[in-house]
Design a protein around this motif. Sequence first.
Motif, mmCIF file in Angstrom:
data_model
loop_
_atom_site.group_PDB
_atom_site.id
_atom_site.type_symbol
_atom_site.label_atom_id
_atom_site.label_comp_id
_atom_site.label_asym_id
_atom_site.label_seq_id
_atom_site.Cartn_x
_atom_site.Cartn_y
_atom_site.Cartn_z
ATOM 1 N N GLY A 276 35.359 15.623 59.751
ATOM 2 C CA GLY A 276 34.912 14.871 60.913
ATOM 3 C C GLY A 276 33.437 14.537 60.936
ATOM 4 N N LYS A 277 32.788 14.620 59.779
ATOM 5 C CA LYS A 277 31.331 14.405 59.729
ATOM 6 C C LYS A 277 30.936 12.950 59.530
ATOM 7 C CE LYS A 277 30.509 19.044 57.990
ATOM 8 N NZ LYS A 277 30.114 19.860 56.844
ATOM 9 N N ILE A 278 31.830 12.128 58.994
ATOM 10 C CA ILE A 278 31.521 10.730 58.696
ATOM 11 C C ILE A 278 32.558 9.844 59.388
ATOM 12 C CG2 ILE A 278 31.262 8.989 56.860
ATOM 13 C CD1 ILE A 278 29.118 11.150 56.691
ATOM 14 N N PRO A 279 32.129 8.873 60.203
ATOM 15 C CA PRO A 279 33.086 7.958 60.818
ATOM 16 C C PRO A 279 33.855 7.170 59.757
ATOM 17 C CG PRO A 279 30.926 7.748 61.850
ATOM 18 C CD PRO A 279 30.748 8.597 60.623
ATOM 19 N N VAL A 280 35.126 6.925 60.041
ATOM 20 C CA VAL A 280 35.981 6.171 59.126
ATOM 21 C C VAL A 280 36.595 4.995 59.880
ATOM 22 C CG1 VAL A 280 37.975 6.236 57.579
ATOM 23 C CG2 VAL A 280 36.479 8.241 57.763
ATOM 24 N N VAL B 230 42.061 -3.488 62.921
ATOM 25 C CA VAL B 230 40.955 -2.533 62.828
ATOM 26 C C VAL B 230 41.277 -1.285 63.641
ATOM 27 C CG1 VAL B 230 38.506 -2.169 63.310
ATOM 28 C CG2 VAL B 230 39.297 -4.403 62.506
ATOM 29 N N THR B 231 41.100 -0.125 63.007
ATOM 30 C CA THR B 231 41.205 1.167 63.673
ATOM 31 C C THR B 231 39.992 1.988 63.251
ATOM 32 O OG1 THR B 231 42.635 1.939 61.859
ATOM 33 C CG2 THR B 231 43.729 1.209 63.886
ATOM 34 N N ALA B 232 39.667 3.020 64.024
ATOM 35 C CA ALA B 232 38.477 3.808 63.702
ATOM 36 C C ALA B 232 38.564 5.198 64.311
ATOM 37 C CB ALA B 232 37.230 3.093 64.212
ATOM 38 N N ILE B 233 37.813 6.108 63.711
ATOM 39 C CA ILE B 233 37.654 7.454 64.248
ATOM 40 C C ILE B 233 36.218 7.894 63.972
ATOM 41 C CG2 ILE B 233 38.465 8.609 62.144
ATOM 42 C CD1 ILE B 233 39.885 10.642 64.052
ATOM 43 N N GLY B 234 35.626 8.541 64.959
ATOM 44 C CA GLY B 234 34.229 8.967 64.823
ATOM 45 C C GLY B 234 33.253 7.902 65.282
ATOM 46 N N VAL B 235 33.769 6.766 65.713
ATOM 47 C CA VAL B 235 32.978 5.642 66.216
ATOM 48 C C VAL B 235 33.914 4.832 67.122
ATOM 49 C CG1 VAL B 235 33.507 4.164 64.225
ATOM 50 C CG2 VAL B 235 31.430 3.756 65.525
ATOM 51 N N TYR B 236 33.362 4.162 68.118
ATOM 52 C CA TYR B 236 34.199 3.396 69.047
ATOM 53 C C TYR B 236 34.777 2.156 68.369
ATOM 54 C CZ TYR B 236 32.265 6.346 72.688
ATOM 55 O OH TYR B 236 31.910 7.422 73.447
ATOM 56 N N VAL B 237 36.087 2.023 68.447
ATOM 57 C CA VAL B 237 36.765 0.926 67.777
ATOM 58 C C VAL B 237 36.340 -0.432 68.329
ATOM 59 C CG1 VAL B 237 38.867 0.910 69.210
ATOM 60 C CG2 VAL B 237 38.984 0.198 66.802
ATOM 61 N N ASP B 238 36.011 -0.507 69.615
ATOM 62 C CA ASP B 238 35.588 -1.792 70.174
ATOM 63 C C ASP B 238 34.234 -2.237 69.610
ATOM 64 O OD1 ASP B 238 37.854 -2.363 71.781
ATOM 65 O OD2 ASP B 238 37.158 -0.918 73.274
ATOM 66 N N GLU B 239 33.361 -1.298 69.316
ATOM 67 C CA GLU B 239 32.083 -1.626 68.671
ATOM 68 C C GLU B 239 32.327 -2.101 67.239
ATOM 69 O OE1 GLU B 239 29.326 1.635 68.950
ATOM 70 O OE2 GLU B 239 29.556 1.761 71.138
ATOM 71 N N VAL B 240 33.236 -1.426 66.556
ATOM 72 C CA VAL B 240 33.551 -1.781 65.170
ATOM 73 C C VAL B 240 34.188 -3.168 65.117
ATOM 74 C CG1 VAL B 240 34.955 -1.177 63.166
ATOM 75 C CG2 VAL B 240 33.739 0.601 64.412
ATOM 76 N N LYS B 241 35.048 -3.475 66.065
ATOM 77 C CA LYS B 241 35.709 -4.788 66.109
ATOM 78 C C LYS B 241 34.670 -5.902 66.073
ATOM 79 C CE LYS B 241 38.720 -7.597 69.078
ATOM 80 N NZ LYS B 241 37.951 -8.788 69.298
ATOM 81 N N VAL B 242 33.644 -5.778 66.890
ATOM 82 C CA VAL B 242 32.574 -6.783 66.935
ATOM 83 C C VAL B 242 31.847 -6.846 65.594
ATOM 84 C CG1 VAL B 242 30.377 -7.400 68.031
ATOM 85 C CG2 VAL B 242 32.288 -6.591 69.429
ATOM 86 N N LYS B 243 31.599 -5.707 64.990
ATOM 87 C CA LYS B 243 30.907 -5.668 63.691
ATOM 88 C C LYS B 243 31.734 -6.338 62.597
ATOM 89 C CE LYS B 243 27.392 -3.240 65.155
ATOM 90 N NZ LYS B 243 26.086 -3.845 65.347
ATOM 91 N N VAL B 244 33.034 -6.114 62.604
ATOM 92 C CA VAL B 244 33.908 -6.736 61.598
ATOM 93 C C VAL B 244 33.910 -8.254 61.792
ATOM 94 C CG1 VAL B 244 36.284 -6.911 60.728
ATOM 95 C CG2 VAL B 244 35.303 -4.669 61.259
ATOM 96 N N GLU B 245 33.913 -8.697 63.031
ATOM 97 C CA GLU B 245 33.844 -10.137 63.307
ATOM 98 C C GLU B 245 32.564 -10.742 62.739
ATOM 99 O OE1 GLU B 245 36.331 -10.202 67.533
ATOM 100 O OE2 GLU B 245 34.161 -9.995 67.573
ATOM 101 N N GLN B 246 31.480 -9.957 62.721
ATOM 102 C CA GLN B 246 30.173 -10.443 62.283
ATOM 103 C C GLN B 246 29.923 -10.270 60.785
ATOM 104 O OE1 GLN B 246 27.635 -8.106 64.813
ATOM 105 N NE2 GLN B 246 27.972 -9.420 66.588
#
Length: 167
Positions: A97-101, A130-146
Amino acid sequence: MIYAFDTYYFENFAKTVCIAFEAWDSETETEIFTEKTTVTAGYESGAFYKRELPCILSLLNKINLNEGDMIIVDGYVTLDNKGKIGLGGHLFEALEGKIPVIGIAKNEFISSDDQRRTVFRGESKTPLFVTAIGVYVDEVKVKVEQMHGNFRIPTLLKKLDQLTRIE
């Protein structure tokens, strides 16, 4: 640093590639890691991680992860609302659980998952999942779009896929 992993299976071995890049919108990688390994497990429907996780963990031995780094896998982190996890979830557990995936999948998984987001890129009518753990998936969604590139698959993830297929 963001580390994106993918594995391709040839007849007698698996080739795992990792592309490292500094920011979500990077056009080019900072480093590429590769490794060929013996395939230790056959394909098992619903248990893809058993085949691919050992390949990723082996290549991770060549990489010095630091706080703030993230890992992207070609697949899912979570699979449903009942707590079933995919490749990314198993990787997160293996890393204690040390690194977000982050999981970025090209094909939809049938079960419902409140943590899964769809991302439409470019002119494509077909989403990425997109799915994520260790980081908010909604933040990641925006990053993937960019992420860099005008098409459904971001530039560096397309390159990653192509590199895995070269013997």
